[in-house]
Design a protein around this motif. Structure first.
Motif, PDB file in Angstrom:
ATOM      1  N   ALA A   1     -12.060  62.217   6.291  1.00 20.60           N
ATOM      2  CA  ALA A   1     -11.652  61.486   7.491  1.00 20.60           C
ATOM      3  C   ALA A   1     -12.707  60.467   7.902  1.00 20.60           C
ATOM      4  CB  ALA A   1     -11.376  62.452   8.637  1.00 20.60           C
ATOM      5  N   ALA A   2     -13.980  60.766   7.640  1.00 22.54           N
ATOM      6  CA  ALA A   2     -15.040  59.808   7.965  1.00 22.54           C
ATOM      7  C   ALA A   2     -14.926  58.582   7.070  1.00 22.54           C
ATOM      8  CB  ALA A   2     -16.406  60.472   7.795  1.00 22.54           C
ATOM      9  N   ARG A   3     -14.705  58.821   5.794  1.00 23.25           N
ATOM     10  CA  ARG A   3     -14.524  57.707   4.866  1.00 23.25           C
ATOM     11  C   ARG A   3     -13.313  56.869   5.260  1.00 23.25           C
ATOM     12  NH1 ARG A   3     -14.224  60.618   0.567  1.00 23.25           N
ATOM     13  NH2 ARG A   3     -11.960  60.644   0.370  1.00 23.25           N
ATOM     14  N   ALA A   4     -12.232  57.524   5.664  1.00 23.91           N
ATOM     15  CA  ALA A   4     -11.019  56.803   6.047  1.00 23.91           C
ATOM     16  C   ALA A   4     -11.224  55.998   7.325  1.00 23.91           C
ATOM     17  CB  ALA A   4      -9.868  57.788   6.226  1.00 23.91           C
ATOM     18  N   LEU A   5     -11.980  56.551   8.271  1.00 23.73           N
ATOM     19  CA  LEU A   5     -12.238  55.831   9.514  1.00 23.73           C
ATOM     20  C   LEU A   5     -13.027  54.558   9.246  1.00 23.73           C
ATOM     21  CD1 LEU A   5     -12.238  55.548  12.599  1.00 23.73           C
ATOM     22  CD2 LEU A   5     -14.290  57.001  12.642  1.00 23.73           C
ATOM     23  N   ALA A   6     -14.075  54.634   8.430  1.00 28.90           N
ATOM     24  CA  ALA A   6     -14.864  53.448   8.103  1.00 28.90           C
ATOM     25  C   ALA A   6     -13.994  52.408   7.411  1.00 28.90           C
ATOM     26  CB  ALA A   6     -16.049  53.830   7.224  1.00 28.90           C
TER      27      ALA A   6
ATOM     28  N   LYS B   1     -20.108  49.532  22.216  1.00 33.09           N
ATOM     29  CA  LYS B   1     -18.765  50.046  21.984  1.00 33.09           C
ATOM     30  C   LYS B   1     -18.660  50.470  20.523  1.00 33.09           C
ATOM     31  CE  LYS B   1     -13.879  48.671  22.340  1.00 33.09           C
ATOM     32  NZ  LYS B   1     -12.953  47.535  22.634  1.00 33.09           N
ATOM     33  N   TYR B   2     -18.056  51.632  20.277  1.00 30.69           N
ATOM     34  CA  TYR B   2     -17.955  52.132  18.916  1.00 30.69           C
ATOM     35  C   TYR B   2     -16.837  53.169  18.836  1.00 30.69           C
ATOM     36  CZ  TYR B   2     -20.785  55.817  21.092  1.00 30.69           C
ATOM     37  OH  TYR B   2     -21.259  56.782  21.931  1.00 30.69           O
ATOM     38  N   VAL B   3     -16.437  53.474  17.605  1.00 31.51           N
ATOM     39  CA  VAL B   3     -15.547  54.605  17.365  1.00 31.51           C
ATOM     40  C   VAL B   3     -16.390  55.713  16.756  1.00 31.51           C
ATOM     41  CG1 VAL B   3     -13.443  53.252  17.142  1.00 31.51           C
ATOM     42  CG2 VAL B   3     -14.850  53.657  15.125  1.00 31.51           C
ATOM     43  N   LEU B   4     -16.035  56.970  17.047  1.00 28.17           N
ATOM     44  CA  LEU B   4     -16.881  58.115  16.722  1.00 28.17           C
ATOM     45  C   LEU B   4     -16.071  59.198  16.038  1.00 28.17           C
ATOM     46  CD1 LEU B   4     -19.442  59.966  17.114  1.00 28.17           C
ATOM     47  CD2 LEU B   4     -18.490  60.535  19.368  1.00 28.17           C
ATOM     48  N   LEU B   5     -16.684  59.818  15.039  1.00 26.78           N
ATOM     49  CA  LEU B   5     -16.090  60.982  14.403  1.00 26.78           C
ATOM     50  C   LEU B   5     -17.204  61.944  14.015  1.00 26.78           C
ATOM     51  CD1 LEU B   5     -13.594  62.422  13.080  1.00 26.78           C
ATOM     52  CD2 LEU B   5     -14.259  61.269  10.956  1.00 26.78           C
ATOM     53  N   SER B   6     -17.100  63.186  14.455  1.00 26.93           N
ATOM     54  CA  SER B   6     -17.993  64.233  13.981  1.00 26.93           C
ATOM     55  C   SER B   6     -17.350  64.890  12.765  1.00 26.93           C
ATOM     56  CB  SER B   6     -18.237  65.272  15.074  1.00 26.93           C
ATOM     57  OG  SER B   6     -18.918  64.686  16.174  1.00 26.93           O
ATOM     58  N   PHE B   7     -18.152  65.215  11.762  1.00 29.48           N
ATOM     59  CA  PHE B   7     -17.579  65.744  10.533  1.00 29.48           C
ATOM     60  C   PHE B   7     -18.424  66.892   9.994  1.00 29.48           C
ATOM     61  CE2 PHE B   7     -20.460  62.326   9.265  1.00 29.48           C
ATOM     62  CZ  PHE B   7     -21.201  62.916   8.254  1.00 29.48           C
TER      63      PHE B   7
ATOM     64  N   GLY C   1     -22.320  60.821   4.140  1.00 30.81           N
ATOM     65  CA  GLY C   1     -21.743  62.064   4.643  1.00 30.81           C
ATOM     66  C   GLY C   1     -22.106  63.251   3.772  1.00 30.81           C
ATOM     67  N   ALA C   2     -22.065  63.068   2.459  1.00 28.91           N
ATOM     68  CA  ALA C   2     -22.439  64.155   1.552  1.00 28.91           C
ATOM     69  C   ALA C   2     -23.899  64.544   1.740  1.00 28.91           C
ATOM     70  CB  ALA C   2     -22.173  63.732   0.110  1.00 28.91           C
ATOM     71  N   ASN C   3     -24.773  63.564   1.975  1.00 23.32           N
ATOM     72  CA  ASN C   3     -26.175  63.875   2.254  1.00 23.32           C
ATOM     73  C   ASN C   3     -26.307  64.707   3.517  1.00 23.32           C
ATOM     74  OD1 ASN C   3     -27.245  62.641   0.021  1.00 23.32           O
ATOM     75  ND2 ASN C   3     -28.001  60.835   1.086  1.00 23.32           N
ATOM     76  N   SER C   4     -25.508  64.384   4.536  1.00 17.87           N
ATOM     77  CA  SER C   4     -25.545  65.164   5.778  1.00 17.87           C
ATOM     78  C   SER C   4     -25.141  66.611   5.525  1.00 17.87           C
ATOM     79  CB  SER C   4     -24.615  64.543   6.824  1.00 17.87           C
ATOM     80  OG  SER C   4     -25.061  63.270   7.224  1.00 17.87           O
ATOM     81  N   LEU C   5     -24.099  66.801   4.721  1.00 22.82           N
ATOM     82  CA  LEU C   5     -23.649  68.161   4.430  1.00 22.82           C
ATOM     83  C   LEU C   5     -24.688  68.920   3.609  1.00 22.82           C
ATOM     84  CD1 LEU C   5     -19.872  67.630   3.579  1.00 22.82           C
ATOM     85  CD2 LEU C   5     -20.955  68.015   5.796  1.00 22.82           C
ATOM     86  N   ASP C   6     -25.344  68.239   2.665  1.00 27.95           N
ATOM     87  CA  ASP C   6     -26.290  68.908   1.775  1.00 27.95           C
ATOM     88  C   ASP C   6     -27.684  69.058   2.367  1.00 27.95           C
ATOM     89  OD1 ASP C   6     -24.288  69.067  -0.114  1.00 27.95           O
ATOM     90  OD2 ASP C   6     -24.980  67.315  -1.250  1.00 27.95           O
ATOM     91  N   HIS C   7     -28.122  68.061   3.137  1.00 27.66           N
ATOM     92  CA  HIS C   7     -29.523  68.031   3.583  1.00 27.66           C
ATOM     93  C   HIS C   7     -29.692  67.858   5.097  1.00 27.66           C
ATOM     94  CE1 HIS C   7     -30.354  67.587  -0.672  1.00 27.66           C
ATOM     95  NE2 HIS C   7     -29.640  66.474  -0.709  1.00 27.66           N
TER      96      HIS C   7
END
Length: 326
Positions: free
Chosen positions: A196-201, A183-189, A226-232
């Motif tokens: 919003a990802a930072r706020a969810l965590a 069970k988990y909560v999910l957000l695509s960003f 998240g920044a690594n995902s956006l950059d790399h």
């Protein structure tokens, strides 16, 4: 011993007597040679060594590994390299015990990869890192990995080269897909909604009782991933958050591929700009696990509500043969 100036023996011990005799002899040999010496072992073992050293303990940097090494990914940059880099022109000695009875499977995998990567991080350095292993209290798989991550093995009877030494294989074998949470909560960003990802965590962490600096740590770790995902990682990512065995778990997945085995494990050089995201993640999290392959990387970070904020890296003893603070 090997020709490389770096030595990385494993000490297989049984009982307090063998442990204390071997570790204190190693420390005293270093002090007699004028080497800076550090000891990072679990608290109860630290007390044994300190008592056996007596007044000599004041000349040694003493660290509780349960605190310093709760995330093994933190040990190379914040403990081992932090100490060795403080003495670049001298041979240093370190006792480091990252594995102890009671570790989970995920913690053992992180310890094994850490031990393997020490060899890469310290190649060519003037250092000896002795790693004790409790052969009576640890599982056979842990001892087998110790033989594969240390080129030299010791016990009460003597020292020999490890016939099973294969650190790269250990890193690869523990780079495996994760099990699925139930069970988990999910957000695509992407770049439009990373806050919003930072706020969810932070929301999920606050519900577990995290507050103050710890809550800020969690926000920062998720922001860096998240920044690594956006950059790399292809310009997008997926955050999942859940609880597991009383810990908060945040997982960020993307389309990137981490090819540098020491990513996040090098101390930051303030003279050289560049990404420090994974280093921050390792320094602030209680455990970090990564599965990476071509086209996909998932990073899981764990936070324990019972643990306080990560302490500042120890840069060396205030006095003794290691010299004064720089």
């Amino acid at each position: 011993m090997l020709a490389d100036p770096f030595a990385h023996p494993a000490l297989f011990y049984r009982g307090d007597r063998e442990y204390t005799a071997a570790t204190t002899a190693f420390v005293r040999d270093g002090l007699a040679a004028g080497d800076p010496v550090a000891v990072a072992v679990p608290g109860p073992r630290l007390a044994l060594i300190a008592a056996a050293l007596g007044a000599d303990a004041g000349d040694v940097l003493m660290l509780d590994m349960i605190e310093a090494g709760r995330n093994p990914g933190r040990l190379i940059p914040a403990v081992l390299r932090a100490f060795a880099d403080r003495h670049p022109d001298r041979h240093v000695r370190i006792v480091g015990e990252p594995a102890w009875p009671g570790h989970t499977a995920a913690e053992h995998a992180a310890c094994a990869q850490h031990e393997a990567l020490i060899n890469l991080s310290f190649t060519g350095r003037r250092a000896t890192i002795l790693c004790p292993y409790d052969v009576a209290g640890l599982g056979a798989d842990v001892i087998a990995d110790a033989a594969r991550t240390h080129p030299v093995l010791r016990d009460a009877s003597g020292e020999w080269r490890s016939a099973d030494y294969a650190p790269e294989q250990v890193v690869d074998e523990h780079n495996r897909p994760f099990g699925e949470p139930w069970k988990y909560v999910l957000l695509s960003f992407d770049h439009t909604n990373l806050p919003a990802a930072r706020a969810l965590a932070a929301q999920e962490a606050a519900a577990m009782g995290f507050a103050g600096d710890r809550l800020d740590d969690i926000r920062l770790v998720v922001a860096e991933l998240g920044a690594n995902s956006l950059d790399h990682g292809g310009g997008w990512g997926r955050l999942r958050v859940w609880t597991e065995d009383g810990r908060l778990v945040c997982e960020v997945s993307d389309a990137g591929h981490i090819t540098d085995p020491l990513a996040g494990r090098r101390p930051a050089d303030p003279r050289h700009p560049g990404s420090r995201g994974l280093l921050i993640v390792n320094l602030l999290s209680d455990l970090v696990r990564v599965h990476t392959r071509v086209g996909a990387t998932s990073t899981r970070v764990y936070f324990d509500p019972a643990v306080g904020p990560a302490s500042a890296p120890p840069f060396g003893p205030a006095s003794g043969p290691a010299g004064p603070a720089a």
